[in-house]
Design a protein around this motif. Structure first.
Motif, PDB file in Angstrom:
ATOM      1  N   GLN B   5       0.876  -1.165   0.060  1.00  0.00           N
ATOM      2  CA  GLN B   5      -0.125  -0.030  -0.036  1.00  0.00           C
ATOM      3  C   GLN B   5       0.754   1.097  -0.216  1.00  0.00           C
ATOM      4  O   GLN B   5       1.803   1.458   0.716  1.00  0.00           O
ATOM      5  CB  GLN B   5      -0.880   0.059   1.408  1.00  0.00           C
ATOM      6  N   CYS B   6       0.553   2.185  -0.725  1.00  0.00           N
ATOM      7  CA  CYS B   6       1.299   3.420  -0.880  1.00  0.00           C
ATOM      8  C   CYS B   6       0.590   4.325   0.369  1.00  0.00           C
ATOM      9  O   CYS B   6      -0.191   4.367   0.629  1.00  0.00           O
ATOM     10  CB  CYS B   6       0.708   4.144  -2.187  1.00  0.00           C
ATOM     11  N   ILE B   7       1.933   4.641   0.826  1.00  0.00           N
ATOM     12  CA  ILE B   7       1.757   5.302   2.211  1.00  0.00           C
ATOM     13  C   ILE B   7       1.106   6.885   2.096  1.00  0.00           C
ATOM     14  O   ILE B   7       0.716   7.282   3.080  1.00  0.00           O
ATOM     15  CB  ILE B   7       2.834   5.274   3.408  1.00  0.00           C
ATOM     16  N   VAL B   8       1.235   7.306   0.878  1.00  0.00           N
ATOM     17  CA  VAL B   8       1.028   8.553   0.659  1.00  0.00           C
ATOM     18  C   VAL B   8      -0.700   8.652   0.214  1.00  0.00           C
ATOM     19  O   VAL B   8      -1.325   9.709   0.813  1.00  0.00           O
ATOM     20  CB  VAL B   8       1.728   9.309  -0.492  1.00  0.00           C
ATOM     21  N   CYS B   9      -0.999   7.737  -0.659  1.00  0.00           N
ATOM     22  CA  CYS B   9      -2.463   7.962  -1.091  1.00  0.00           C
ATOM     23  C   CYS B   9      -3.431   6.917  -0.748  1.00  0.00           C
ATOM     24  O   CYS B   9      -4.447   6.909  -0.845  1.00  0.00           O
ATOM     25  CB  CYS B   9      -2.377   8.006  -2.644  1.00  0.00           C
ATOM     26  N   GLY B  10      -2.775   5.606  -0.390  1.00  0.00           N
ATOM     27  CA  GLY B  10      -3.595   4.786  -0.138  1.00  0.00           C
ATOM     28  C   GLY B  10      -3.598   3.322  -1.442  1.00  0.00           C
ATOM     29  O   GLY B  10      -4.283   2.567  -1.082  1.00  0.00           O
ATOM     30  N   GLU B  38       6.224   4.813 -10.860  1.00  0.00           N
ATOM     31  CA  GLU B  38       5.570   5.853  -9.947  1.00  0.00           C
ATOM     32  C   GLU B  38       4.151   5.576  -9.555  1.00  0.00           C
ATOM     33  O   GLU B  38       3.396   4.794 -10.490  1.00  0.00           O
ATOM     34  CB  GLU B  38       5.261   7.107 -10.295  1.00  0.00           C
ATOM     35  N   CYS B  39       3.744   5.485  -8.331  1.00  0.00           N
ATOM     36  CA  CYS B  39       2.457   5.288  -8.047  1.00  0.00           C
ATOM     37  C   CYS B  39       1.378   5.817  -8.926  1.00  0.00           C
ATOM     38  O   CYS B  39       1.354   6.928  -9.143  1.00  0.00           O
ATOM     39  CB  CYS B  39       2.196   5.588  -6.569  1.00  0.00           C
ATOM     40  N   PRO B  40       0.481   4.951  -9.560  1.00  0.00           N
ATOM     41  CA  PRO B  40      -0.266   5.597 -10.596  1.00  0.00           C
ATOM     42  C   PRO B  40      -1.296   6.687 -10.092  1.00  0.00           C
ATOM     43  O   PRO B  40      -2.020   7.213 -10.704  1.00  0.00           O
ATOM     44  CB  PRO B  40      -1.213   4.394 -11.050  1.00  0.00           C
ATOM     45  N   GLU B  41      -1.637   6.533  -8.725  1.00  0.00           N
ATOM     46  CA  GLU B  41      -2.447   7.562  -8.260  1.00  0.00           C
ATOM     47  C   GLU B  41      -1.831   8.891  -7.590  1.00  0.00           C
ATOM     48  O   GLU B  41      -2.602   9.986  -7.785  1.00  0.00           O
ATOM     49  CB  GLU B  41      -3.378   6.880  -7.095  1.00  0.00           C
ATOM     50  N   CYS B  42      -0.719   8.803  -7.155  1.00  0.00           N
ATOM     51  CA  CYS B  42      -0.286  10.019  -6.616  1.00  0.00           C
ATOM     52  C   CYS B  42       1.074  10.318  -7.174  1.00  0.00           C
ATOM     53  O   CYS B  42       1.485  11.667  -6.901  1.00  0.00           O
ATOM     54  CB  CYS B  42      -0.023   9.925  -5.058  1.00  0.00           C
ATOM     55  N   GLY B  43       1.760   9.487  -7.805  1.00  0.00           N
ATOM     56  CA  GLY B  43       2.925   9.933  -8.488  1.00  0.00           C
ATOM     57  C   GLY B  43       4.192   9.878  -7.872  1.00  0.00           C
ATOM     58  O   GLY B  43       5.352  10.246  -8.062  1.00  0.00           O
ATOM     59  N   ILE B  44       4.170   9.219  -6.450  1.00  0.00           N
ATOM     60  CA  ILE B  44       5.387   9.169  -5.518  1.00  0.00           C
ATOM     61  C   ILE B  44       6.195   7.997  -6.014  1.00  0.00           C
ATOM     62  O   ILE B  44       5.548   7.164  -6.659  1.00  0.00           O
ATOM     63  CB  ILE B  44       4.851   8.971  -4.130  1.00  0.00           C
ATOM     64  N   SER B  45       7.522   8.024  -6.203  1.00  0.00           N
ATOM     65  CA  SER B  45       8.330   7.019  -6.874  1.00  0.00           C
ATOM     66  C   SER B  45       8.657   5.907  -5.775  1.00  0.00           C
ATOM     67  O   SER B  45       8.519   6.144  -4.730  1.00  0.00           O
ATOM     68  CB  SER B  45       9.580   7.659  -7.515  1.00  0.00           C
TER      69      SER B  45
END
Lengths: 389, 56
Positions: B5-10, B38-45
């Motif tokens: 899980q991306c900790i920035v956007c979930g 990169e996370c497809p929803e928030c762009g964090i790498s």
């Protein structure tokens, strides 16, 4: 203080992402952060689906302020409110004394709009735009199946409604809009979301607003503009956010909806930049995660001596309503084109096309989510690379 | 197969499903996803290591 020191105001996603991006380029440049909050790092988008994730406020924190300071080699003043900025003297004035800087970054975020309302309990409305707000909301939230009234059937209101419905709450959504998320979605998609949430138990009281909020024997009583009433246990207000511009305006910086910046994220001040929900970058105030990532990467380069204009690709926004998920990539404001709307049993697929046929925006929902990547690739960038760079 | 899980956007990356739209086939382990992803929803790498293994 040396002239290269960078001071960041705000410890949200914008402030911390910038700190991390700067450190990826330069490990030495002095970084300082001032925040009115506790400075803990948490997932902002997860505030509106924390119940589904089984997370309370504490559970959404992924790193404490101390850990963030250590990881990013920055010093941080928490619980410290900034009361003024002197552009000429390059210093900020805080409750705890003045602080000089070389470059200043405003990453102050936004605050919830609280419309005027009558009644003896109008000040009891909850709003959620920070971890604090969320902690307070969870503390006040009775056990399901309590009845929660949500004022504002927009993106955030619908996300919270979906989260509460799945957790077993009764939910009523109230607002002047003709259908949910009407500022972003075509009617067909809004109606599909409305129906999916209604099937899950949501009650809709649209095309009217809550006028009066009073204390009742148990919970609250809302009186709507059509004179009908409803009883509920808690009221959540989610009518929108206003960028935090007061500090910038008082310092004489140019403000519009947000703090006005150019594509270098520089405000009208000498060495003052703005980033995130408080910023209006080349006319765009985009209070979403992905623009922050792109802007922070560009600003990190600029602040470490390689000026870089921000480039925004197409950045569709995922609306976290699992009962009927939606992705929206709005067309640029004022661009010519037409919506081509398809309604199917499994969801909606709405394409905004230029007169000559090119795709300029889209909204997909329900069973069409797997088309997101392919459609995104067809969209023009929100802010294209400048021809001079 | 694990989920991250991306900790920035979930956003959740499920190894079992992959991300076929991005050319990541079903069954691709997290470690095999390129660092420039990169996370497809928030762009964090990915290299910022912001995805965490999910317990559930």
């Amino acid at each position: 203080m040396a002239m290269d020191d960078i001071l960041i105001l705000g410890s949200g996603l914008a402030g911390y992402t910038l700190a991390r991006e700067i450190r990826a380029i330069d490990t030495e440049i002095p970084l300082h952060m001032i925040t009115a909050d506790a400075g803990d790092f948490y997932s902002k988008p997860m505030l509106s689906n924390g119940l589904q994730q089984g997370k309370d406020a504490e559970g959404l924190i992924s790193a404490s302020a101390a850990l963030m300071a250590e990881r990013n080699r920055l010093t941080i003043d928490t619980g410290c409110r900034v009361t003024g900025i002197s552009d000429v003297q390059r210093k900020v004035i805080t409750e705890k004394g003045d602080h000089e800087y070389g470059s200043l970054v405003l990453a102050l975020g936004a605050h919830p709009i609280i419309p005027a309302m009558g009644g003896d309990a109008a000040d009891q409305r909850s709003t959620i735009n920070s971890l604090y707000d969320y902690a307070w909301f969870r503390q006040r939230l009775p056990a399901p199946p309590a009845h929660i009234a949500i004022i504002g059937p927009g993106l955030i209101g619908c996300e919270f409604a979906n989260d509460l419905l799945i957790a077993g709450y009764q939910v009523t959504l109230i607002g002047p809009d003709p259908y949910p998320i009407s500022t972003l979605l075509p009617e067909a998609t809004g109606k599909a979301l409305e129906q999916a949430m209604q099937k899950a138990g949501a009650q809709w009281r649209l095309q009217q607003t809550a006028a009066i909020m009073e204390q009742a024997d148990k919970g609250y009583r809302l009186t709507l503009t059509d004179a009908s009433t409803l009883s509920c246990d808690l009221v959540l207000s989610a009518v929108g956010l206003r960028p935090e511009i007061a500090l910038a305006a008082a310092a004489g910086l140019k403000v519009a909806r947000g703090v006005v910046t150019d594509r270098l994220l520089q405000s009208s001040g000498t060495a003052i930049y703005a980033l995130g929900d408080c910023a209006e970058v080349a006319g765009h105030n985009l209070p979403y995660v992905m623009p922050i990532m792109h802007a922070a990467r560009a600003l990190a380069k600029t602040l470490t001596g390689q000026p870089a204009e921000v480039v925004y690709p197409a950045m569709p926004v995922v609306i976290k309503t699992p009962l009927h998920p939606v992705v929206v990539a709005p067309p640029g404001s004022g661009v010519a084109g037409d919506w081509h709307i398809e309604q199917h049993d499994k969801g909606t697929r709405c394409l905004f096309q230029a007169p000559e046929g090119g795709l300029l925006g889209f909204v997909i929902s329900g069973g069409f989510m797997d088309e997101k990547q392919a459609l995104t690739r067809c969209l023009p960038p929100v802010l294209a690379a400048s021809v001079y760079t | 197969m694990k989920k991250y899980q991306c900790i920035v956007c979930g956003f959740v990356y499920d190894e079992a499903n992959g991300l076929p739209d991005e050319g990541i086939v079903a069954g691709t382990p997290w470690v095999d996803i390129p660092d420039d992803w990169e996370c497809p929803e928030c762009g964090i790498s990915k290299s910022d290591f912001e995805m965490v293994e999910m317990v559930a």
